[in-house]
Design a protein around this motif. Structure first.
Motif, PDB file in Angstrom:
ATOM      1  N   SER A   1       0.830  -1.204   0.000  1.00 19.08           N
ATOM      2  CA  SER A   1       0.000   0.000   0.000  1.00 19.08           C
ATOM      3  C   SER A   1       0.859   1.246   0.000  1.00 19.08           C
ATOM      4  CB  SER A   1      -0.927   0.010   1.221  1.00 19.08           C
ATOM      5  OG  SER A   1      -0.179   0.189   2.422  1.00 19.08           O
ATOM      6  N   ALA A   2       0.246   2.350  -0.370  1.00 23.58           N
ATOM      7  CA  ALA A   2       0.918   3.646  -0.356  1.00 23.58           C
ATOM      8  C   ALA A   2      -0.127   4.731  -0.186  1.00 23.58           C
ATOM      9  CB  ALA A   2       1.714   3.876  -1.640  1.00 23.58           C
ATOM     10  N   LEU A   3       0.258   5.804   0.483  1.00 24.85           N
ATOM     11  CA  LEU A   3      -0.596   6.980   0.603  1.00 24.85           C
ATOM     12  C   LEU A   3      -0.340   7.896  -0.587  1.00 24.85           C
ATOM     13  CD1 LEU A   3      -0.174   7.915   4.388  1.00 24.85           C
ATOM     14  CD2 LEU A   3      -1.899   6.441   3.353  1.00 24.85           C
ATOM     15  N   SER A   4      -1.387   8.544  -1.050  1.00 22.86           N
ATOM     16  CA  SER A   4      -1.232   9.536  -2.113  1.00 22.86           C
ATOM     17  C   SER A   4      -0.766  10.841  -1.476  1.00 22.86           C
ATOM     18  CB  SER A   4      -2.561   9.746  -2.844  1.00 22.86           C
ATOM     19  OG  SER A   4      -2.960   8.560  -3.497  1.00 22.86           O
ATOM     20  N   ILE A   5       0.449  11.264  -1.791  1.00 27.69           N
ATOM     21  CA  ILE A   5       1.025  12.460  -1.197  1.00 27.69           C
ATOM     22  C   ILE A   5       1.470  13.404  -2.306  1.00 27.69           C
ATOM     23  CG2 ILE A   5       1.772  11.284   0.898  1.00 27.69           C
ATOM     24  CD1 ILE A   5       4.594  11.162  -0.291  1.00 27.69           C
ATOM     25  N   PRO A   6       1.574  14.691  -2.008  1.00 27.85           N
ATOM     26  CA  PRO A   6       2.051  15.638  -3.021  1.00 27.85           C
ATOM     27  C   PRO A   6       3.446  15.255  -3.505  1.00 27.85           C
ATOM     28  CG  PRO A   6       1.094  16.796  -1.128  1.00 27.85           C
ATOM     29  CD  PRO A   6       1.208  15.347  -0.752  1.00 27.85           C
ATOM     30  N   PRO A   7       3.762  15.503  -4.769  1.00 24.93           N
ATOM     31  CA  PRO A   7       2.928  16.191  -5.769  1.00 24.93           C
ATOM     32  C   PRO A   7       2.015  15.262  -6.553  1.00 24.93           C
ATOM     33  CG  PRO A   7       5.110  15.806  -6.664  1.00 24.93           C
ATOM     34  CD  PRO A   7       5.137  15.256  -5.268  1.00 24.93           C
ATOM     35  N   TRP A   8       1.801  14.025  -6.073  1.00 23.26           N
ATOM     36  CA  TRP A   8       1.035  13.036  -6.824  1.00 23.26           C
ATOM     37  C   TRP A   8      -0.435  12.997  -6.433  1.00 23.26           C
ATOM     38  CZ3 TRP A   8       4.291  11.341 -10.390  1.00 23.26           C
ATOM     39  CH2 TRP A   8       5.657  11.324 -10.092  1.00 23.26           C
ATOM     40  N   SER A   9      -0.870  13.875  -5.541  1.00 23.31           N
ATOM     41  CA  SER A   9      -2.183  13.705  -4.928  1.00 23.31           C
ATOM     42  C   SER A   9      -3.252  14.670  -5.422  1.00 23.31           C
ATOM     43  CB  SER A   9      -2.056  13.854  -3.399  1.00 23.31           C
ATOM     44  OG  SER A   9      -1.446  15.083  -3.062  1.00 23.31           O
ATOM     45  N   ASP A  10      -2.961  15.474  -6.447  1.00 18.92           N
ATOM     46  CA  ASP A  10      -3.962  16.432  -6.903  1.00 18.92           C
ATOM     47  C   ASP A  10      -4.697  15.988  -8.157  1.00 18.92           C
ATOM     48  OD1 ASP A  10      -1.963  16.662  -8.726  1.00 18.92           O
ATOM     49  OD2 ASP A  10      -1.662  18.827  -8.499  1.00 18.92           O
ATOM     50  N   GLY A  11      -4.446  14.782  -8.634  1.00 17.38           N
ATOM     51  CA  GLY A  11      -5.158  14.249  -9.788  1.00 17.38           C
ATOM     52  C   GLY A  11      -4.476  14.500 -11.127  1.00 17.38           C
ATOM     53  N   LEU A  12      -3.505  15.419 -11.181  1.00 13.70           N
ATOM     54  CA  LEU A  12      -2.858  15.703 -12.457  1.00 13.70           C
ATOM     55  C   LEU A  12      -2.034  14.529 -12.942  1.00 13.70           C
ATOM     56  CD1 LEU A  12      -2.128  17.618 -14.738  1.00 13.70           C
ATOM     57  CD2 LEU A  12      -0.304  18.557 -13.301  1.00 13.70           C
ATOM     58  N   ALA A  13      -1.362  13.852 -12.031  1.00 18.26           N
ATOM     59  CA  ALA A  13      -0.536  12.710 -12.432  1.00 18.26           C
ATOM     60  C   ALA A  13      -1.373  11.636 -13.122  1.00 18.26           C
ATOM     61  CB  ALA A  13       0.183  12.135 -11.209  1.00 18.26           C
TER      62      ALA A  13
ATOM     63  N   ASP B   1      15.368  -0.743   0.541  1.00 15.49           N
ATOM     64  CA  ASP B   1      14.094  -1.366   0.210  1.00 15.49           C
ATOM     65  C   ASP B   1      13.160  -0.324  -0.392  1.00 15.49           C
ATOM     66  OD1 ASP B   1      12.185  -3.731   0.581  1.00 15.49           O
ATOM     67  OD2 ASP B   1      11.120  -2.072   1.535  1.00 15.49           O
ATOM     68  N   SER B   2      12.581  -0.650  -1.546  1.00 13.40           N
ATOM     69  CA  SER B   2      11.741   0.324  -2.243  1.00 13.40           C
ATOM     70  C   SER B   2      10.513   0.684  -1.448  1.00 13.40           C
ATOM     71  CB  SER B   2      11.348  -0.228  -3.617  1.00 13.40           C
ATOM     72  OG  SER B   2      10.722  -1.497  -3.491  1.00 13.40           O
ATOM     73  N   HIS B   3       9.955  -0.287  -0.742  1.00 20.58           N
ATOM     74  CA  HIS B   3       8.764   0.020   0.053  1.00 20.58           C
ATOM     75  C   HIS B   3       9.119   0.903   1.246  1.00 20.58           C
ATOM     76  CE1 HIS B   3       6.228  -2.715  -2.216  1.00 20.58           C
ATOM     77  NE2 HIS B   3       7.209  -3.588  -2.174  1.00 20.58           N
ATOM     78  N   GLN B   4      10.304   0.723   1.807  1.00 24.69           N
ATOM     79  CA  GLN B   4      10.739   1.594   2.886  1.00 24.69           C
ATOM     80  C   GLN B   4      10.969   3.011   2.376  1.00 24.69           C
ATOM     81  OE1 GLN B   4      10.546   0.501   5.805  1.00 24.69           O
ATOM     82  NE2 GLN B   4      11.426   2.170   7.012  1.00 24.69           N
ATOM     83  N   ALA B   5      11.408   3.133   1.120  1.00 22.32           N
ATOM     84  CA  ALA B   5      11.571   4.461   0.529  1.00 22.32           C
ATOM     85  C   ALA B   5      10.227   5.169   0.414  1.00 22.32           C
ATOM     86  CB  ALA B   5      12.239   4.339  -0.840  1.00 22.32           C
ATOM     87  N   LEU B   6       9.168   4.418   0.086  1.00 20.88           N
ATOM     88  CA  LEU B   6       7.832   5.010   0.052  1.00 20.88           C
ATOM     89  C   LEU B   6       7.457   5.551   1.430  1.00 20.88           C
ATOM     90  CD1 LEU B   6       5.734   2.485  -2.096  1.00 20.88           C
ATOM     91  CD2 LEU B   6       6.834   4.596  -2.822  1.00 20.88           C
ATOM     92  N   ARG B   7       7.759   4.790   2.474  1.00 23.46           N
ATOM     93  CA  ARG B   7       7.431   5.230   3.828  1.00 23.46           C
ATOM     94  C   ARG B   7       8.185   6.510   4.196  1.00 23.46           C
ATOM     95  NH1 ARG B   7       4.558   1.599   7.164  1.00 23.46           N
ATOM     96  NH2 ARG B   7       3.222   0.463   5.710  1.00 23.46           N
ATOM     97  N   ARG B   8       9.445   6.606   3.798  1.00 24.62           N
ATOM     98  CA  ARG B   8      10.211   7.798   4.132  1.00 24.62           C
ATOM     99  C   ARG B   8       9.645   9.034   3.450  1.00 24.62           C
ATOM    100  NH1 ARG B   8      16.266   5.106   3.597  1.00 24.62           N
ATOM    101  NH2 ARG B   8      16.106   3.774   5.456  1.00 24.62           N
ATOM    102  N   GLN B   9       9.192   8.888   2.213  1.00 22.54           N
ATOM    103  CA  GLN B   9       8.553  10.004   1.530  1.00 22.54           C
ATOM    104  C   GLN B   9       7.273  10.423   2.256  1.00 22.54           C
ATOM    105  OE1 GLN B   9       7.954   8.650  -2.487  1.00 22.54           O
ATOM    106  NE2 GLN B   9      10.147   8.415  -2.892  1.00 22.54           N
ATOM    107  N   GLU B  10       6.487   9.429   2.690  1.00 25.29           N
ATOM    108  CA  GLU B  10       5.259   9.740   3.423  1.00 25.29           C
ATOM    109  C   GLU B  10       5.579  10.419   4.751  1.00 25.29           C
ATOM    110  OE1 GLU B  10       2.978   5.776   1.661  1.00 25.29           O
ATOM    111  OE2 GLU B  10       3.187   6.055   3.825  1.00 25.29           O
ATOM    112  N   TYR B  11       6.603   9.931   5.425  1.00 27.71           N
ATOM    113  CA  TYR B  11       6.989  10.494   6.725  1.00 27.71           C
ATOM    114  C   TYR B  11       7.380  11.960   6.581  1.00 27.71           C
ATOM    115  CZ  TYR B  11       9.584  10.943  11.141  1.00 27.71           C
ATOM    116  OH  TYR B  11      10.039  11.339  12.368  1.00 27.71           O
ATOM    117  N   GLU B  12       8.156  12.267   5.572  1.00 23.52           N
ATOM    118  CA  GLU B  12       8.563  13.655   5.346  1.00 23.52           C
ATOM    119  C   GLU B  12       7.362  14.541   5.040  1.00 23.52           C
ATOM    120  OE1 GLU B  12      11.370  13.400   2.223  1.00 23.52           O
ATOM    121  OE2 GLU B  12      12.927  12.425   3.438  1.00 23.52           O
TER     122      GLU B  12
END
Length: 619
Positions: free
Chosen positions: A260-272, A330-341
């Motif tokens: 799973s992943a959370l939709s976070i900026p800049p990917w969360s406004d629908g333009l992507a 780990d790629s999934h851990q990288a997703l978490r770090r982006q979400e954390y920031e």
């Protein structure tokens, strides 16, 4: 769990809606269950029949876009190596086509004549599952209660003939005796000893007692045939794993591998999402002018596609590209770090439009009341979107070990999409002071307790590993166990005080050496807790009261003193002071399947009150 009975479907003219293909319908399940409970390769019971959910090889032809729309989540899709995701078809009154299933297991028994054989031996009429014996009066057949699976994900019928004819067949013999087998229940108990299999060839009858022993089938020289009945036309694979007998409805038959992943900026406004078809082309351009020219041609007269925003998206993607420094990360851990920031930085509603899927703001009231608890920051996540994708599944692997077994594929050939669901909700993000965490983690008593949990978990992972050279290491650290247990007691507190069912709340842990936070949220597919109730719990004054109450409750468990004095508990001893009466949650709420928990790290023990991270707040 048995899905509800099939409902009558109506077309637009009031008559029954016709499917694209003339296939019989059997029952209905919720969309979310097609990811978490009845996904590809799982067994599903409908009335007196049993089926295995088919693979997704041909699903892109049968799943209509209006019933199974495409879901975009660029960050997660990139990690999983797909282009997009698909929502499983809805099971509504007007739906046309659904998820394909195939009959399994194929061995059935008749409760009236006691006959036990492959279903084709009963010769039932098309679309029916009944016994055609002259004295049975169309008695419904009962699918076999037992199946055979291995840790590589293979699935097969239980070998009744070999089980019954043990010691009465020559080694290597594969032919049958020509007799008619039967299955009956002897005695009044529900034990396996009361399930008796016999044959008219005259061999001594045997019961099913002992069939679930780990080596029961190996002792009979029964090997895994490498069958994959959920994949149409799949050839049998060579398999060296030992087959195991399982109950057809056992959770060990199918466990999803969800990412799973959370939709976070800049990917969360629908333009992507609108740029999905153009992404490969856009990645080939490096200058602003080239991108601007391309966008004018791709979106003529549409000024909503900003060049600046597209360049921000390209820059964000390049930051996620592997480099010599992070290639092993780990790629999934990288997703978490982006979400954390992003959770730490926030994203104010006043700066975004209605299409924004991620709104995260700091509370306006004074946060100093949280300082005694070591809380550095709290954020109110007023809007979030999570995409959960079914990547694969496992069999037999104990879900409480925290280790993924062999991942069985959802399709015979690779696909550029995966089934997924998107959920919207809200939550509260809590970040602890890292320097205080580091000082506490260096305490000898803390390190000793966590080492005991880590050693037990490592032993469990070694026992579960199919390849001794690829045994994963336990993630247990003082920081992880503390944050994990804190999330559990906070969810339990909110379920008691705020009226939320614990199953409607979920945890998301950020606990590597550079992160120290938890997200408690209500990302569910229904409406439970989606009206601001969880966000209200994140106000500093209310959160301080909830933390104080949760920690006070943690001092006592109905299983004490056994619980608090336990030297190991849970699966494989991967917990210490944690049980279902104090710290465990519904499995849908926990990321680690209720292991790596210890409430003593929160509040200490009677012998060492200073052990707990929050002990100073309890004086």
């Amino acid at each position: 769990m048995t899905p509800p009975r099939e409902r009558r479907r109506r077309g637009t003219d009031g008559g029954p809606a016709a499917p694209r293909l003339d296939l019989p319908r059997r029952g209905s399940v919720r969309r979310a269950q097609m990811i978490t409970t009845y996904g590809v390769g799982s067994l599903i019971a409908v009335d007196n029949e049993s089926f295995v959910v088919s693979g997704i090889d041909k699903a892109h032809h049968s799943w209509q876009l209006d019933e199974a729309p495409i879901i975009h989540e660029h960050r997660l899709a990139r990690v999983l190596g797909v282009r997009h995701f698909r929502l499983p078809p809805a099971s509504g009154e007007g739906s046309r086509d659904g998820v394909r299933v195939r009959r399994f297991p194929l061995w059935h028994s008749c409760p009236q004549c006691k006959s036990l054989q492959h279903i084709r031996g009963f010769n039932p009429p098309p679309g029916k599952n009944i016994c055609t014996g002259k004295d049975c009066d169309e008695e419904p057949l009962v699918p076999s209660r037992f199946v055979v699976a291995c840790e590589d994900g293979h699935l097969d019928d239980f070998p009744y003939w070999k089980w019954l004819h043990r010691g009465n067949r020559e080694e290597g013999t594969t032919g049958h005796c020509g007799g008619q087998m039967s299955l009956r229940f002897a005695g009044r108990s529900a034990s396996l000893r009361s399930i008796v299999v016999s044959c008219t060839c005259g061999v001594p009858e045997v019961s099913m007692e002992g069939a679930f022993r780990r080596s029961a089938l190996q002792d009979l020289k029964v090997r895994c045939e490498g069958r994959r009945p959920w994949l149409e036309g799949a050839p049998a694979e060579f398999c060296s794993q030992a087959p195991r007998t399982l109950q057809r409805g056992s959770s060990a038959v199918w466990q999803p591998v969800l990412k799973s992943a959370l939709s976070i900026p800049p990917w969360s406004d629908g333009l992507a999402d609108r740029l999905t078809k153009h992404w490969e082309n856009l990645r080939g351009y490096s200058s602003r002018g080239e991108i601007e020219i391309y966008l004018k041609g791709a979106f003529p007269g549409d000024d909503s596609v900003s060049v600046d925003v597209v360049m921000d998206l390209l820059a964000a993607e390049q930051e996620g590209d592997p480099t010599p420094e992070n290639v092993a990360t780990d790629s999934h851990q990288a997703l978490r770090r982006q979400e954390y920031e992003q959770l730490s930085a926030g994203n104010a509603l006043r700066d975004k439009g209605r299409e924004e899927q991620f709104i995260c703001e700091p509370p306006v009231s004074d946060t100093s009341v949280l300082s005694p608890f070591g809380v550095e920051r709290t954020m109110l996540v007023k809007r979030l979107r999570e995409v959960r994708a079914l990547k694969a599944f496992t069999r037999i692997a104990d879900p409480e070990t925290g280790a993924d077994g062999h991942e069985a594929a959802l399709s015979l050939t690779p696909t550029d999409w995966l089934p997924a669901m998107e959920v919207h909700g809200e939550g509260v993000f809590v970040r602890l002071e890292e320097h205080r965490l580091d000082e506490w983690a260096e305490l000898h008593t803390v390190a000793r307790r966590v080492k005991r949990m880590r050693d037990n978990h490592d032993r469990l992972l070694r026992e579960r590993a199919t390849d001794p050279a690829e045994v994963p290491t336990s993630p247990a650290t003082p920081r992880l166990v503390l944050l994990h247990t804190l999330a559990h007691v906070l969810i339990n507190e909110w379920s008691l005080e705020a009226g939320y069912p614990a199953g409607a709340l979920r945890e998301r842990l950020y606990a590597d050496p550079h992160m120290a936070g938890i997200l408690v949220y209500t990302a569910t597919s229904d409406s439970a807790g989606s009206l601001g109730g969880v966000v209200a719990q994140g106000e500093p004054s209310r959160l301080a009261v909830a933390l104080h109450s949760a920690l006070r409750r943690s001092h006592w468990c109905s299983a004490d003193p056994l619980c608090i004095e336990s030297r190991s508990s849970g699966a494989g001893g991967a917990n210490l002071a944690a049980c279902h009466a104090c710290a465990m949650l519904p499995e849908t709420s926990c990321e680690y399947n209720n292991i790596l928990l210890d409430r003593a790290l929160l509040i200490g023990t009677p012998e060492d009150p200073g052990l707990g991270f929050f002990s100073p707040t309890q004086t």
